[in-house]
Design a protein around this motif. Sequence first.
Motif, PDB file in Angstrom:
ATOM      1  N   ASN A   1      -0.075  25.734 -15.570  1.00 15.20           N
ATOM      2  CA  ASN A   1       0.414  24.507 -14.960  1.00 15.20           C
ATOM      3  C   ASN A   1       1.853  24.751 -14.509  1.00 15.20           C
ATOM      4  N   PRO A   2       2.131  24.686 -13.219  1.00 16.77           N
ATOM      5  CA  PRO A   2       3.486  24.948 -12.726  1.00 16.77           C
ATOM      6  C   PRO A   2       4.549  24.032 -13.339  1.00 16.77           C
ATOM      7  N   ALA A   3       4.157  22.880 -13.854  1.00 17.24           N
ATOM      8  CA  ALA A   3       5.124  21.937 -14.432  1.00 17.24           C
ATOM      9  C   ALA A   3       5.828  22.497 -15.665  1.00 17.24           C
ATOM     10  N   VAL A   4       5.252  23.527 -16.323  1.00 13.92           N
ATOM     11  CA  VAL A   4       5.922  24.088 -17.499  1.00 13.92           C
ATOM     12  C   VAL A   4       7.243  24.749 -17.110  1.00 13.92           C
ATOM     13  N   LEU A   5       7.410  25.059 -15.831  1.00 14.22           N
ATOM     14  CA  LEU A   5       8.639  25.705 -15.370  1.00 14.22           C
ATOM     15  C   LEU A   5       9.695  24.700 -14.912  1.00 14.22           C
ATOM     16  N   ASP A   6       9.387  23.408 -14.983  1.00 12.98           N
ATOM     17  CA  ASP A   6      10.320  22.381 -14.509  1.00 12.98           C
ATOM     18  C   ASP A   6      11.686  22.448 -15.186  1.00 12.98           C
ATOM     19  N   ARG A   7      11.708  22.788 -16.451  1.00 13.10           N
ATOM     20  CA  ARG A   7      12.977  22.786 -17.183  1.00 13.10           C
ATOM     21  C   ARG A   7      13.673  24.151 -17.174  1.00 13.10           C
ATOM     22  N   VAL A   8      13.060  25.151 -16.537  1.00 13.94           N
ATOM     23  CA  VAL A   8      13.654  26.491 -16.514  1.00 13.94           C
ATOM     24  C   VAL A   8      14.613  26.585 -15.335  1.00 13.94           C
ATOM     25  N   LEU A   9      15.873  26.903 -15.656  1.00 12.08           N
ATOM     26  CA  LEU A   9      16.885  27.054 -14.619  1.00 12.08           C
ATOM     27  C   LEU A   9      17.314  28.508 -14.534  1.00 12.08           C
ATOM     28  N   VAL A  10      17.420  29.021 -13.311  1.00  7.67           N
ATOM     29  CA  VAL A  10      17.795  30.416 -13.065  1.00  7.67           C
ATOM     30  C   VAL A  10      19.242  30.449 -12.597  1.00  7.67           C
ATOM     31  N   ASP A  11      20.012  31.410 -13.113  1.00  2.00           N
ATOM     32  CA  ASP A  11      21.387  31.578 -12.673  1.00  2.00           C
ATOM     33  C   ASP A  11      21.354  32.267 -11.309  1.00  2.00           C
ATOM     34  N   TYR A  12      21.541  31.489 -10.257  1.00  2.00           N
ATOM     35  CA  TYR A  12      21.460  32.008  -8.892  1.00  2.00           C
ATOM     36  C   TYR A  12      22.860  31.947  -8.284  1.00  2.00           C
ATOM     37  N   TYR A  13      23.525  33.080  -8.262  1.00  2.00           N
ATOM     38  CA  TYR A  13      24.911  33.187  -7.787  1.00  2.00           C
ATOM     39  C   TYR A  13      25.815  32.189  -8.511  1.00  2.00           C
ATOM     40  N   GLY A  14      25.658  32.115  -9.825  1.00  2.00           N
ATOM     41  CA  GLY A  14      26.507  31.270 -10.652  1.00  2.00           C
ATOM     42  C   GLY A  14      26.104  29.805 -10.705  1.00  2.00           C
ATOM     43  N   VAL A  15      25.025  29.441 -10.027  1.00  3.31           N
ATOM     44  CA  VAL A  15      24.576  28.037 -10.014  1.00  3.31           C
ATOM     45  C   VAL A  15      23.212  27.939 -10.689  1.00  3.31           C
ATOM     46  N   PRO A  16      23.061  27.094 -11.733  1.00  5.53           N
ATOM     47  CA  PRO A  16      21.747  26.916 -12.356  1.00  5.53           C
ATOM     48  C   PRO A  16      20.791  26.260 -11.343  1.00  5.53           C
ATOM     49  N   THR A  17      19.734  26.976 -11.001  1.00  7.89           N
ATOM     50  CA  THR A  17      18.810  26.523  -9.960  1.00  7.89           C
ATOM     51  C   THR A  17      17.382  26.487 -10.499  1.00  7.89           C
ATOM     52  N   PRO A  18      16.626  25.403 -10.236  1.00  6.93           N
ATOM     53  CA  PRO A  18      15.217  25.357 -10.664  1.00  6.93           C
ATOM     54  C   PRO A  18      14.402  26.437  -9.941  1.00  6.93           C
ATOM     55  N   ILE A  19      13.436  26.997 -10.647  1.00  8.22           N
ATOM     56  CA  ILE A  19      12.605  28.055 -10.069  1.00  8.22           C
ATOM     57  C   ILE A  19      11.887  27.556  -8.817  1.00  8.22           C
ATOM     58  N   GLN A  20      11.488  26.286  -8.808  1.00  9.59           N
ATOM     59  CA  GLN A  20      10.752  25.730  -7.673  1.00  9.59           C
ATOM     60  C   GLN A  20      11.553  25.822  -6.373  1.00  9.59           C
TER      61      GLN A  20
ATOM     62  N   THR B   1      15.973  38.246  -6.553  1.00  8.79           N
ATOM     63  CA  THR B   1      16.103  37.280  -7.653  1.00  8.79           C
ATOM     64  C   THR B   1      15.033  37.454  -8.733  1.00  8.79           C
ATOM     65  N   LEU B   2      14.133  38.415  -8.558  1.00  5.89           N
ATOM     66  CA  LEU B   2      13.049  38.629  -9.534  1.00  5.89           C
ATOM     67  C   LEU B   2      13.582  38.793 -10.954  1.00  5.89           C
ATOM     68  N   LYS B   3      14.586  39.646 -11.120  1.00  4.27           N
ATOM     69  CA  LYS B   3      15.137  39.915 -12.460  1.00  4.27           C
ATOM     70  C   LYS B   3      15.747  38.644 -13.062  1.00  4.27           C
ATOM     71  N   SER B   4      16.475  37.884 -12.245  1.00  4.47           N
ATOM     72  CA  SER B   4      17.100  36.654 -12.762  1.00  4.47           C
ATOM     73  C   SER B   4      16.052  35.644 -13.199  1.00  4.47           C
ATOM     74  N   ILE B   5      14.990  35.520 -12.402  1.00  3.26           N
ATOM     75  CA  ILE B   5      13.911  34.575 -12.743  1.00  3.26           C
ATOM     76  C   ILE B   5      13.237  35.023 -14.039  1.00  3.26           C
ATOM     77  N   GLU B   6      12.959  36.321 -14.129  1.00  2.00           N
ATOM     78  CA  GLU B   6      12.324  36.857 -15.336  1.00  2.00           C
ATOM     79  C   GLU B   6      13.198  36.609 -16.564  1.00  2.00           C
ATOM     80  N   LYS B   7      14.496  36.837 -16.422  1.00  2.10           N
ATOM     81  CA  LYS B   7      15.442  36.629 -17.518  1.00  2.10           C
ATOM     82  C   LYS B   7      15.463  35.158 -17.954  1.00  2.10           C
ATOM     83  N   ALA B   8      15.448  34.248 -16.972  1.00  6.19           N
ATOM     84  CA  ALA B   8      15.470  32.804 -17.279  1.00  6.19           C
ATOM     85  C   ALA B   8      14.205  32.378 -18.015  1.00  6.19           C
TER      86      ALA B   8
END
Length: 184
Positions: free
Chosen positions: A32-51, A73-80
Amino acid sequence: MKELMKDAEEKMKKSIGRLEHEFTTIRAGRANPAVLDRVLVDYYGVPTPIQQMAAISVSEARILVIQPWDVTTLKSIEKAILASDIGITPTNDGKVIRLAFPQLTEDRRRELCKDIKKMGEETKVAVRNIRRECMDKLKAMKKSSEVTEDEMKDGEKQVQKLTDKYCDTVDQAVSEKEKEIMSI
């Protein structure tokens, strides 16, 4: 006084909506993609939702595929995802990330049911707090002679009916989610 009741009902509806959204983020054995709603990725210093960074799709019943628009951004997403509390280890093939949802164990199902009950109880507390606020406003209106004693009593009964209705809705939503979790 009608405005007060309408406002109270709106707030109670929002509490139920929040509970239902929380339920979508619970990992129930299916992808269910909704499980990722609360996961934020550090994208150039800004917490960004995976969506906002990738296309998320369900390739099979238990596999979620995350395909970033920017491959760097693959590594950052994986890390998040690893740092989050969803409890799934991502697999990275260089182009996409796959999340394989394992079959739920009996213990994990019971644990999820406890979490669901806790969320339901928190929502009921929120509904009761709305009732208390409304009752306080009614008493203040009575004190300042905006409403009569009878109108205040009627208002309190209406607020109590609303509260009971929304508490029952919470109980129903909790039992449905528990059945869903236990039947997977």
